[in-house]
Design an enzyme around this catalytic site. Sequence first.
Site, short mmCIF file in Angstrom:
data_model
loop_
_atom_site.label_atom_id
_atom_site.label_comp_id
_atom_site.label_asym_id
_atom_site.label_seq_id
_atom_site.Cartn_x
_atom_site.Cartn_y
_atom_site.Cartn_z
CG ASP A 170 -2.77 -0.91 5.89
OD1 ASP A 170 -1.63 -1.41 5.85
OD2 ASP A 170 -2.98 0.31 6.05
CD GLU B 210 -3.04 0.86 2.27
OE1 GLU B 210 -3.55 1.88 2.78
OE2 GLU B 210 -3.36 -0.30 2.61
CE1 TYR C 123 -3.35 -1.59 9.15
CE2 TYR C 123 -5.35 -2.38 10.21
CZ TYR C 123 -4.73 -1.63 9.22
OH TYR C 123 -5.49 -0.92 8.33
CG ASP D 108 -8.13 -1.72 6.97
OD1 ASP D 108 -7.88 -1.83 5.75
OD2 ASP D 108 -7.78 -0.74 7.64
#
Length: 803
Positions: free
Chosen positions: A120, A8, A348, A122
Site C-alpha cells: 500500500d 502486501e 485506496y 502510505d
Amino acid sequence: MRVLHVAEKPSVAKQLAGILAHATGGYQTRTGPSQFNSNMDFVYDFEGRPGVDMTMTSVLGHITELSFPDEARSWRHFHPADLFYLKVENRISDDDKTRRVCRNLEAEARGVQALVIWTDCDREGEYIGAQVAEVCRRVNPSLRVLRAHFSSIIPRDIHAAMRQLRSLDRRLADAVETRTELDLRIGAAFTRLQSITLQSRFPTAISGVVSYGPCQFPTLGFVVDRQVRISHFVAEPFWKMALLHTAPGDGAGSQSLAPPVTTAFRWRRGHLFDLGLVEALFFRALGQSAGGREARVCSVNERPVNRLRPLPLTTVEMQKVASSRLRIPSKELMDVAERLYNMGYISYPRTETDQFEQGFDLRGLAERLGQADPAGDRSTIGGYARWLLAPNGGGGITWPRAGRNNDHAHPPIHPTRPPGSEFSERERRVYELVTRRFLACVSQNAVASQTTVTLSVGEETFTASGLQVRERHWLDVYYPYVTWTDRAIGHYEPGTVLEPDTFCLESGQTTPPNNLTEAELIALMDANGIGTDATIHEHIQKVLQREYVIRRKPGDQLAPSNLGLALVDAYHSLGYLLAKPHMRAKTERDMKAICEGRDTKADVIAREIRLYRAIFDHVFADRTALVLSVKKHLDVAPNQQSDSFDMLGAPSYSRTGERTAPPSNLPPVWRPPVAGGGTGFNGPSANRRSLPDWRDSSAPMGKRTRLDGPDTPTGSRPQQHQQSQLCFHCHQPGHFSSSCPSRAGHTAGGGGGAGGGVICFRCNKPGHFSTNCPEAGGGPPQRSALGSRGGAARGRAAPLRRS
C-alpha cells in the site's frame, strides 16, 4: 533477466498478476514454502525490454517486528525503567506463517535482478516494503529495489505504475519505525508500571493487563473530558419571549389557495438568565403594543441560498459519515473498505487528500457508473449518473470543490467501477457511500429561496425564516446522508400590523452535553493530531477492547468506564496531562518532519525518550496515586501487600552490547540515575523527582508541575524538590534565580526577608520591588484610599450590556 514482484496480501497479488499477465495469456501458479502465498509466473515488458520473466508473490503484512531481548520479557524480574534505553531488536515474527513467508521470499529472490514492491502506498506500506527488501537482500545483496505507486487496482493504474517505478522512500519507513519504537518503549514501561501496581493491590478487581499507549490515552482523555463536563454540569433556568402567528401560506402567487401556516418567531435576544429583566422587557412590550395584540411586519427579505456540494471523500470523513449515518463502527468500516479496495471496486481507502488532480477522468468514471441500474431512476447510482450526463439533465460534470489537504500520494476515495452482485450488506452500504459521495461532489450546488420575516412588538424584535428548495441537484443522490428540505412560512407584507396568536413568556433550562459519539471522537482526534487517517479507528478499537471506554445505547455514545476514569484522574492528580492531546500531537508532527527530511529518527527518539523517562520516574515514585484513584473510582479497598518493584532494585544502563547509555548531554534535572551510583527508585535520589520547572518556557509539554507548599510534610520530599530546581541565572540546580547566591544583594534569607533575594526590575538593584523603587519618584509612593499610587483614581467606565 528476471523480476520479482511482492504485494502486501495474497488477494492483491492475484489481482495484480491477472492485470499484468492479461495481454500475454495469463500466469502460471506455483506453490512455495508458504501455503498462503502462491507464486505466479508471467512475462511483461520491463524498462523497454519486451517479454521479461516475472514472478508475483506476496506477504501477510509485516514480516518483522521490534521487540526487546528475551531477558526483558519477565515483568517480575526486569525493571520497567530499563525499557526506555534497552536496545530493541528488529527480528522476524515468531509465528510459523511469517517464517514460511520469509523462506518463500528468500527462495524467489535468488537469481533475480530487480525487486518491485507493490505494498500500500502510505507510510505503513513503505515500511513493509523496506522489510521485504531487507529479507530479500540477505540472499541477494546486489538486488535492485523499485517501488510501484498506485491508488486503485484497475488496469489503467497498474500499467501506469509499471511505467513509472520509483525508489523506496526510506524517510517514510523511518517515520513508522520511529513511532513503533517509541510506542513500544513508552507503552511497555507504563503498562508494566500500571499493571504490576494495580494487580498487586487489587487482585480481585483487576486481574488483566492495564495497558498504556501514547495514542490510546489521549483518545480516552477526550471521552473522559466530555464525561467530566456532564458530571459537573449545573442546569441554569432561562426565560424568553415566544410569539406564534398563523398566516396564509406563501404559495407563489396563489396565497388564497395555500393552506395557512403557523409560524414560530424567535426572539432576537435568544434567551436570558435574569427573570426580572425579561419580565421588565416583556411588560414594556405589552404596554407598547396594546397588550401584545399588535405586531408590525418590519421587513420581508427573500434571497437565493446555495447548499454547497460536499468535498471529495477522505478517510476521516468516510469514518464520520459511516459512524453517524450508517451506524458502522470505524474499525469495521475500514475492514470493509479494505475488502472493497482489494476487490477493485474503490480506490485506496486511506488518504487525507480532498482534491482531485487536474486531468482526472471524472466523466469517464461517471459514464462507467451509469451502466449500473439500467432501469433505475435518479435515486439510484446508475440512474443519477445517466441523468447527470444527459444533455437536458443535471448540467453535466462539474469539477469538484478543492479542499485544503493533499498528501500527494493518493486521490480522494472514489469508486473505480460499477457495483457488483457479490457484495455483502455492509459492503454494499459502504460502496454506496463512496459512490454517492463521488457523484455528489461532481454535481452542481443545490439552490433554494430563503424568506426571512422580521416582526416588532414594541421595541422587541422577532424573526422567522422559511426555505423552498428550487434545484436539488446533488441532494438527489446524497440524500441518505444529508437533508435539506422545505420549511414553510406564512405570507407577510412589510408595514402591516397583525395580531399574534400567542405572545407570552416561556421558561426553560440549560441541558448537559451528551456523551461523545464515535463520529465526534473521530473529529476531535483528527483536529488534534491524534493518530493518522489510517490509525484513528485502531486507537478507538483499543480503548474499547481494554474496557476503558464502553458503548451506550441509543446512538452508540461513548462513555468512560470506572477504570478509565481512575487512570486519567491518577495522572491528573500527579500533575501530568498525559490524557491531553498535546504530547502525542507533537510526536505526530515529528513523524511528518521525518517524512519531509526536516528531522531524523535518532533525534526524535532521543527527545521523546528523555521526556517520557522523566515523567516515568515521577509517576513511579508516586505510584500510590494510582492506587488511591482506583480505590476512589472502583470503590474497592486495596490490600496492604506491597508491589514487586521493591525486589527489582535500581535500573541499570551500562551493560555493553545489551543496553544503550542515556544521552550524556541532558540538563541536570533530566539526567537519569546511573547503576552503581547510589541512586534509583528504592533509595534516596536527587533525580527521583527530576522534572523541568514550570517557569522554563523550553520545558517539554505534558507536565503541570505541582509546587510543594507550606503544608508539605517534613522529610525528604522538600529536599528532593529543591534538588530538581534549576536557576536561570547561573544555570545550576538546587535553587531558583530569585535566590541565586551569585546575584548581587543575595542574602541567606532568600526572598522571604527584608529585601533578601529581591531584585528591582526598574533600577536593577537589590532590596526592593519596582513598585517601591526610590528612583521612581523620590521614595516609596504613598498609598491612598483611591488607589495604590496616590492622587485621584483614573480609569474608564463602561456599562454592562445584556445580550
